[in-house]
Design a protein around this motif. Structure first.
Motif: not given
Length: 364
Positions: A306-325
């Motif tokens: 669950y920690t990994d899942f929440s970290n993943a959510v936070d990472f994408i919210i913060e960075n999905w436009q910074k990298y060419p996802f």
């Protein structure tokens, strides 16, 4: 009047999926009805379709999913994993599994390894148990599913990948330990590898080495933050892994040759995290003497917690436009063209093919 759900059934290897329509059942205690907005085709879906992976069938494939809350059981807590109130119309993502904490073998560090795990996109369809996969207009989230509310302006295609590839990458970095200031080698530049590279860049890695046999994938690795690349298909062996003292090796390829090279070239106190080898292959050889003398740590990861899942959510919210996802979903199909989407994914081998799902309200 009952709403109708549409889903596509997988019944056997290399056989076209068949469309089914059925009334959406009443929710049981603790369940949530989600209208699916987007599903991406994961490698495990394609392995199942080709017969390289066995799943109970008939089934509804697809587990990289994002959707909108359509109904909530009165007995559900009404909260996401962060304690935010859920509302009809909220865009959400969720873990690929439901894990009951009341079972005797439950461990909070590894809920994905619980007894009688309920895995979305991996279950047999029965009269009592359906609407549990992503190649559908709707899915029912069972009790003990961890979920998060997402911003409504996030890319649906990128958001769909959070609960598999992104969360697994977050788990790999958790097991790897300190990343800041370290030299990292990541083998296998698919979605998992690219996400891991971006995560390592955000965590302040000193050098990030990407290795693969595909030059186009290595070029992608550069755009996600890799500082160096190694083409493993070249006959002349690179000396880069001798020139740079590698602290962390993360394998997303599943290739025995890649794993052997990565572990062999780790520095003193190095750590190897093995993620990609989830299919039958030859055994991987390790020089035990070197592992002992270098005091290496070797760990395996399957899925995430669950920690990994929440970290993943936070990472994408913060960075999905910074990298060419968004570029990684290389072609998009409507749900009714799911068989064409599978064929495209198998023949063209994109990072991901996506299914955009528009759900008109159909009632009987």
């Amino acid at each position: 009047m009952k709403k109708i759900a549409t889903y596509y059934v997988f019944s056997g290897a290399n056989t076209a999926l068949v469309k089914v329509e059925q009334p959406i059942p009443e929710l049981n205690a603790g369940e949530i009805l989600v209208r699916i907005r987007y599903t991406t085709l994961c490698g495990s879906d394609l392995h199942t379709y080709c017969g390289l992976r066995n799943e109970p069938s008939p089934t509804i494939l697809g587990h990289e999913i994002v959707g909108v809350v359509e109904d909530i059981s009165p007995s559900h807590s009404g909260l996401d994993a962060q304690g935010n109130s859920l509302h009809i119309g909220d865009l959400i993502t969720w873990t690929v599994f439901s894990s009951d904490p009341s079972t005797g073998v439950y461990q909070s560090e590894t809920p994905q390894k619980n007894d009688k795990l309920y895995k979305y996109g991996h279950r047999q369809i029965t009269e009592e148990d359906n609407l549990h996969g992503g190649l559908a207009t709707h899915i029912i989230l069972r009790p003990h599913t961890c979920l998060r509310i997402l911003p409504k302006d996030i890319s649906l295609a990128v958001a769909a990948t959070i609960n598999c590839a992104v969360a697994t990458s977050a788990g790999a970095l958790r097991l790897a330990g300190t990343i800041t200031g370290k030299n990292i080698h990541i083998a296998g530049i698919g979605l998992l590898g690219l996400v891991s590279i971006a995560m390592c860049r955000e965590l302040g890695a000193k050098n990030i080495i990407a290795s693969d046999i595909n030059p186009a994938r290595l070029a992608m690795a550069k755009s996600f933050g890799a500082s160096h690349t190694i083409d493993l298909s070249e006959t002349e062996e690179s000396t880069l892994l001798q020139d740079i003292s590698v602290d962390r090796f993360i394998d997303m390829s599943g290739s025995p040759e890649a794993m052997e090279l990565g572990i062999e070239t780790l520095a003193l106190h190095g750590s190897a995290i093995l993620v990609g080898a989830v299919f039958n292959q030859r055994k991987t050889g390790i020089d035990a003497e070197k592992a002992i003398r270098k005091m290496l740590t070797i760990k395996g990861l399957h899925n995430y917690n669950y920690t990994d899942f929440s970290n993943a959510v936070d990472f994408i919210i913060e960075n999905w436009q910074k990298y060419p996802f968004t570029s990684l979903i290389e072609r998009e199909f409507p749900l009714e063209e799911v068989n064409a989407a599978i064929n495209y994914a198998l023949t063209q081998k994109p990072i991901r093919a996506g299914l955009a799902i528009y759900t008109p309200i159909t009632q009987i």
